[in-house]
Motif scaffolding. Structure first.
Motif: not given
Length: 373
Positions: A68-96
């Motif tokens: 926000k306003d060029g500053t990284l906020q502490g914490g994370t956004v809630e509500g993201v689905p469970e991801v398989a963070a294995i190898g190259q896997g994980g959370l990828f793109d975000v797009l409105p």
């Protein structure tokens, strides 16, 4: 953290040779400045602009961060689905969504857990308001691409000017799958925004085919951008040992992997032929490999010398790669930020016209590229 660093640019010209290999030769030098807006990101993957003052960044481990306003906020956004963070896997793109201002739909692509220890490429959306994501639902899951190989997920998403949703899916490390149109692995798929399959997709009406497929014969597309004049999607994708490519994504076209490629096996020998009837040639290939990632077309007046260039992240050779095209013919290449020795994961042009980059590391940065004075 904020810092200002001067960088050196090297400009190359491309010569189309008889064997369709691009030869690069130094042409001139220039300079520009890069500003590190923040660090402290853990393997960031994608950047999205919700407004002039609110941006979102995905981290591959499965977290969504707010700027926000060029500053990284502490914490994370809630509500993201469970991801398989294995190898190259994980959370990828975000797009409105193109109509985000009215429907607050925020799309995420990710490696969805499947099987006992596997993952597959998926895309879905939730409602994003006040720093929280709610009611997330998948619109597409590549069920047939489920595997425990933990690589080549693809994962880039894009809306075109008609509101269709495109998703890249890698070959999952099983190269023969890219030639099987019953299987979405190694393809670009095209959907309505709710996951329905458009009736004019090229394989609709053909029995036993995966009708979500738009194009196939891809190895691992990691960059996806809409051409500002034609409105057609372009992509970049990883080859093996060489043979990275830029392609225009056309319906019903087979881009050849692994039947044709300019890459070689990691242990040396060639994989297939470099060209063959019925398989599309890339607009450009990089040999040796640069490992291209996020992709954007430069528009507007911020960078007048680079108007219309494709800007591509480079993971292996650690630079920002810009290629100028005359139509679909590459005519010059610029390599920036080589002195920083950072893996560039994503490239986006912001609402202010500036280029913003994400660097892939345990302490990733959000960079702003300033135009040359």
């Amino acid at each position: 953290m904020r810092s200002l660093t001067t960088i050196t640019l090297t400009i190359f010209s491309l010569c189309a040779c008889a064997d369709n290999t691009a030869t690069l030769a130094p042409k001139s030098n220039d300079s520009a400045a890069v500003t590190a807006l923040t660090d402290g990101l853990h393997h960031p993957w994608s950047l999205a602009f919700l407004s002039n003052d609110e941006w979102l960044i995905t981290e591959r481990a499965g977290t969504l961060r707010q700027v926000k306003d060029g500053t990284l906020q502490g914490g994370t956004v809630e509500g993201v689905p469970e991801v398989a963070a294995i190898g190259q896997g994980g959370l990828f793109d975000v797009l409105p969504h193109p109509n985000f201002a009215n429907n607050q739909r925020l799309y995420l692509s990710y490696a969805k857990p499947c099987g006992e220890e596997g993952g597959t490429t998926a895309v879905g959306y939730g409602r994003y308001e006040n720093g929280t994501l709610t009611d997330f639902q998948d619109v597409y899951v590549a069920e047939a691409a489920c595997t425990d190989t933990a690589k080549h997920f693809g994962g880039r998403i894009l809306f075109d000017n008609d509101g269709y949703l495109f998703l890249t899916i890698g070959d999952r490390g099983q190269r023969e799958r890219a030639q099987n149109t019953q299987d979405p692995a190694g393809s670009v798929i095209r959907l309505h925004d709710d996951g329905r399959i458009p009736e004019d997709n090229p394989l609709v009406g053909q029995p036993d085919n995966a009708t979500e497929i738009w194009s196939w014969g891809h190895r691992n597309p990691q960059g996806l951008a809409l051409h500002p004049q034609t409105g057609k999607p372009w992509l970049n994708e990883h080859g093996p040992r060489g043979g990275d490519e830029i392609n225009v994504v056309k319906p019903g076209v087979n881009y050849g992997w692994p039947v044709i490629t300019y890459g070689r096996e990691y242990y040396g020998p060639s994989i297939g032929e470099t060209e063959k009837q019925g398989y599309a040639q890339p607009l450009l290939h990089w040999t040796p490999s640069i490992a291209p990632s996020g992709m954007a077309f430069i528009t507007g007046s911020r960078y007048p010398d680079w108007e219309g260039h494709t800007a591509n992240g480079a993971l292996k050779l650690q630079h920002l790669n810009m290629v100028a095209f005359d139509g679909q013919q590459p005519v010059s290449e610029v390599r920036l930020l080589q002195d920083r020795k950072q893996r560039i994961r994503d490239v986006r042009q912001g609402p202010d016209g500036y280029l913003y980059l994400l660097t892939d590391s345990n302490n990733g940065q959000l960079l702003k590229l300033n135009p040359a004075e």
